[in-house]
Scaffold this active site. Structure first.
Site, PDB file in Angstrom:
ATOM      1  N   GLY A 158       1.017  -1.180   0.039  1.00  0.00           N
ATOM      2  CA  GLY A 158      -0.106  -0.167   0.021  1.00  0.00           C
ATOM      3  C   GLY A 158       0.883   1.533   0.059  1.00  0.00           C
ATOM      4  CG  PHE A 159      -0.021   5.994   0.789  1.00  0.00           C
ATOM      5  CD1 PHE A 159       1.334   6.830   0.148  1.00  0.00           C
ATOM      6  CD2 PHE A 159      -0.142   6.671   1.797  1.00  0.00           C
ATOM      7  CE1 PHE A 159       1.756   7.897   0.708  1.00  0.00           C
ATOM      8  CE2 PHE A 159       0.192   7.873   2.413  1.00  0.00           C
ATOM      9  CZ  PHE A 159       1.154   8.412   1.999  1.00  0.00           C
ATOM     10  CG  ASP A 214      -7.586 -11.510   3.003  1.00  0.00           C
ATOM     11  OD1 ASP A 214      -7.566 -11.163   4.188  1.00  0.00           O
ATOM     12  OD2 ASP A 214      -8.343 -11.272   2.114  1.00  0.00           O
ATOM     13  CE  LYS A 265     -15.991 -11.914   7.854  1.00  0.00           C
ATOM     14  NZ  LYS A 265     -16.312 -12.817   6.591  1.00  0.00           N
ATOM     15  CG  ASN A 278      -5.554 -14.426  11.851  1.00  0.00           C
ATOM     16  OD1 ASN A 278      -5.701 -15.516  12.509  1.00  0.00           O
ATOM     17  ND2 ASN A 278      -6.402 -14.240  10.694  1.00  0.00           N
ATOM     18  CE1 TYR A 295      -9.088   2.507   8.317  1.00  0.00           C
ATOM     19  CE2 TYR A 295      -9.523   4.414   9.517  1.00  0.00           C
ATOM     20  CZ  TYR A 295      -8.676   3.551   8.875  1.00  0.00           C
ATOM     21  OH  TYR A 295      -7.401   4.127   8.919  1.00  0.00           O
TER      22      TYR A 295
HETATM   23  P1  NAD Z   1      -3.427   1.625   1.693  1.00  0.00           P
HETATM   24  O1  NAD Z   1      -4.616   1.321   1.484  1.00  0.00           O
HETATM   25  O2  NAD Z   1      -2.533   2.085   0.562  1.00  0.00           O
HETATM   26  O3  NAD Z   1      -2.707   0.388   2.348  1.00  0.00           O
HETATM   27  C1  NAD Z   1      -3.215  -0.628   2.909  1.00  0.00           C
HETATM   28  C2  NAD Z   1      -2.708  -2.200   2.544  1.00  0.00           C
HETATM   29  O4  NAD Z   1      -3.337  -3.006   3.195  1.00  0.00           O
HETATM   30  C3  NAD Z   1      -3.004  -2.135   0.846  1.00  0.00           C
HETATM   31  O5  NAD Z   1      -1.870  -2.592   0.148  1.00  0.00           O
HETATM   32  C4  NAD Z   1      -3.956  -3.131   0.904  1.00  0.00           C
HETATM   33  O6  NAD Z   1      -4.025  -4.019  -0.432  1.00  0.00           O
HETATM   34  C5  NAD Z   1      -3.580  -3.916   2.131  1.00  0.00           C
HETATM   35  N1  NAD Z   1      -4.935  -4.938   2.620  1.00  0.00           N
HETATM   36  C6  NAD Z   1      -6.112  -4.419   2.932  1.00  0.00           C
HETATM   37  N2  NAD Z   1      -6.795  -5.582   3.263  1.00  0.00           N
HETATM   38  C7  NAD Z   1      -5.895  -6.662   3.501  1.00  0.00           C
HETATM   39  C8  NAD Z   1      -6.070  -7.776   3.984  1.00  0.00           C
HETATM   40  N3  NAD Z   1      -7.389  -8.217   4.302  1.00  0.00           N
HETATM   41  N4  NAD Z   1      -5.050  -8.599   3.768  1.00  0.00           N
HETATM   42  C9  NAD Z   1      -3.880  -8.290   3.216  1.00  0.00           C
HETATM   43  N5  NAD Z   1      -3.521  -7.026   2.938  1.00  0.00           N
HETATM   44  C10 NAD Z   1      -4.686  -6.148   2.977  1.00  0.00           C
HETATM   45  O7  NAD Z   1      -3.356   2.508   2.873  1.00  0.00           O
HETATM   46  P2  NAD Z   1      -2.362   3.324   3.660  1.00  0.00           P
HETATM   47  O8  NAD Z   1      -2.707   4.782   3.712  1.00  0.00           O
HETATM   48  O9  NAD Z   1      -1.010   2.785   2.957  1.00  0.00           O
HETATM   49  O10 NAD Z   1      -2.573   2.905   5.033  1.00  0.00           O
HETATM   50  C11 NAD Z   1      -1.718   1.811   5.736  1.00  0.00           C
HETATM   51  C12 NAD Z   1      -2.334   1.686   7.214  1.00  0.00           C
HETATM   52  O11 NAD Z   1      -2.131   2.824   7.942  1.00  0.00           O
HETATM   53  C13 NAD Z   1      -3.726   1.251   7.103  1.00  0.00           C
HETATM   54  O12 NAD Z   1      -3.614   0.258   8.365  1.00  0.00           O
HETATM   55  C14 NAD Z   1      -4.514   2.486   7.825  1.00  0.00           C
HETATM   56  O13 NAD Z   1      -5.430   2.312   8.496  1.00  0.00           O
HETATM   57  C15 NAD Z   1      -3.168   3.150   8.691  1.00  0.00           C
HETATM   58  N6  NAD Z   1      -3.396   4.560   8.767  1.00  0.00           N
HETATM   59  C16 NAD Z   1      -3.264   5.500   7.540  1.00  0.00           C
HETATM   60  C17 NAD Z   1      -3.422   6.777   7.516  1.00  0.00           C
HETATM   61  C18 NAD Z   1      -3.101   7.647   6.466  1.00  0.00           C
HETATM   62  O14 NAD Z   1      -3.525   8.724   6.290  1.00  0.00           O
HETATM   63  N7  NAD Z   1      -2.639   7.052   5.257  1.00  0.00           N
HETATM   64  C19 NAD Z   1      -3.871   7.309   8.451  1.00  0.00           C
HETATM   65  C20 NAD Z   1      -4.209   6.711   9.664  1.00  0.00           C
HETATM   66  C21 NAD Z   1      -4.071   5.149   9.694  1.00  0.00           C
END
Ligand code: NAD
Ligand code: UDP
Length: 312
Positions: free
Chosen positions: A13-14, A59, A92, A100, A146
């Site tokens: 992810g990001f 997952d 979930k 997990n 969320y």
């Molecule tokens: P993102 O959506 O780019 O990254 C999340 C990643 O998790 C993705 O690559 C997605 O494919 C993967 N993912 C989702 N469900 C999954 C599953 N069931 N099994 C395996 N992989 C799974 O978002 P992000 O901005 O990079 O956020 C990363 C983490 O940081 C998240 O947990 C998010 O809640 C937390 N967060 C981010 C922000 C923000 O502003 N970017 C703020 C608060 C919290």
């Protein structure tokens, strides 16, 4: 040099892709686990040539076994349109994913860090938000899958620590932006930049008077690494964010100016339960992590705009 084995869930992810890159640059072996729901191979394709990097499609709602020294648990869609797309799956992912990964950490005696969120404070009645604030969260609204999922995950982390002595770390991340945000994920920074670069209308929800405090992704990654390195006795939660607060209208105006766009601002309805204000109290991060954000909004926006120019 000690080469640690580090598992990063949500690593494609990001935020996860920047974290994987940084961990590899520090000489660690990185296992990037992702189901590619919102993440993309493209985000980590440049890391695939590194022999110490492994990309695993999995997952987190189902158990996973590997040997690792540290686990960063980031797997979870983070933008409102993505986490509301399948709210049951979002819950979930947060809850079963936490169970997990905590089970794995317990079994292999790994340290585990949870990417929690400022959303645990909901639509806050205390401003700025310190970690001691319990929040103001709607349990049955659009954002609940969320917010409550992340709150339940924090509870699980604390209880695995108390009951099973798992070495945990919890950080609460405030709005973070930077290169590799998904252009269609609907978050405000990516939406405004994409709209500005295409000279389309900039969509401000409500009157744009709601505030957010925007953290550049490199500052977040630094805080995560420092948090993981703290002594086992320090578990958090710790806020990580930039305490400079802006209205959404101010953000729109900045993006228009920095891109030199011809876009006009238009107003759309405010989504339900949209927090009116958000600003982290970062005194604990400053004290315990010796950390404070280095990149301010305009500098970070310029870097992010440069990234979006390459993909649009
Ligand atoms: P993102 O959506 O780019 O990254 C999340 C990643 O998790 C993705 O690559 C997605 O494919 C993967 N993912 C989702 N469900 C999954 C599953 N069931 N099994 C395996 N992989 C799974 O978002 P992000 O901005 O990079 O956020 C990363 C983490 O940081 C998240 O947990 C998010 O809640 C937390 N967060 C981010 C922000 C923000 O502003 N970017 C703020 C608060 C919290
Ligand atoms: N927002 C907006 N226009 C957009 C996208 C978002 O005005 O095109 C607003 C949204 O209503 C919220 C703020 O910007 O008040 C931040 O939204 P985002 O989805 O980025 O994050 P979150 O609401 O989770 O903090």
């Amino acid at each position: 040099m000690i080469r640690k084995k580090v598992l990063v869930t949500g690593g494609a992810g990001f935020v996860g892709s920047h974290l994987c890159e940084r961990l590899l640059n520090e000489g660690n072996e990185v296992y990037c686990l992702d189901n590619f729901f919102t993440g993309q191979k493209q985000n980590v394709v440049h890391l695939l040539k590194n022999p110490y990097f492994e990309l695993i499609r999995h997952d987190v709602t189902t158990p996973f076994f590997i040997e690792a020294d540290e686990i960063y648990n980031l797997a979870c869609p983070a933008s409102p349109i993505h986490y509301q797309y399948n709210p049951i799956k979002t819950m979930k992912t947060s809850v079963m994913g936490a169970i997990n990964m905590l089970g794995l950490a317990k079994r292999i005696n790994a340290k585990i860090l949870q990417a929690s969120t400022s959303e645990v404070y909901g639509n806050p009645l205390v401003h700025p938000q310190p970690e001691s604030y319990w929040g103001h969260v709607n349990p049955i609204g659009e954002r609940s899958c969320y917010d409550e999922g992340k709150r339940a995950a924090e509870t699980l982390f604390i209880d695995y620590h108390k009951q099973n002595h798992v070495r945990i770390k919890i950080i609460r991340i405030f709005n973070t932006y930077g290169p590799r945000m998904h252009p269609d994920d609907g978050r405000v920074v990516s939406n405004f930049i994409v709209q500005a670069l295409k000279n389309q209308d900039i969509t401000v929800y409500g009157k744009g008077e709601q505030t957010r405090s925007f953290q550049y992704v490199d500052d977040l990654v630094e805080a995560m690494i420092r948090m993981m390195a703290t002594p086992d006795s320090f578990i958090g939660p710790v806020n990580t964010g930039n305490s400079n607060e802006f209205t959404i209208l101010e953000l729109a105006e900045k993006v228009i100016r920095l891109t030199g766009s011809k876009s006009k601002i238009i107003y759309k309805p405010l989504p339900s339960d949209d927090p009116m204000m958000r600003k982290p109290d970062i005194s604990i991060a400053k004290k315990e992590l010796d950390w404070s954000p280095k990149i301010q909004l305009e500098e970070g926006l310029i870097k992010t705009i440069d990234f979006f120019k390459t993909i649009i």
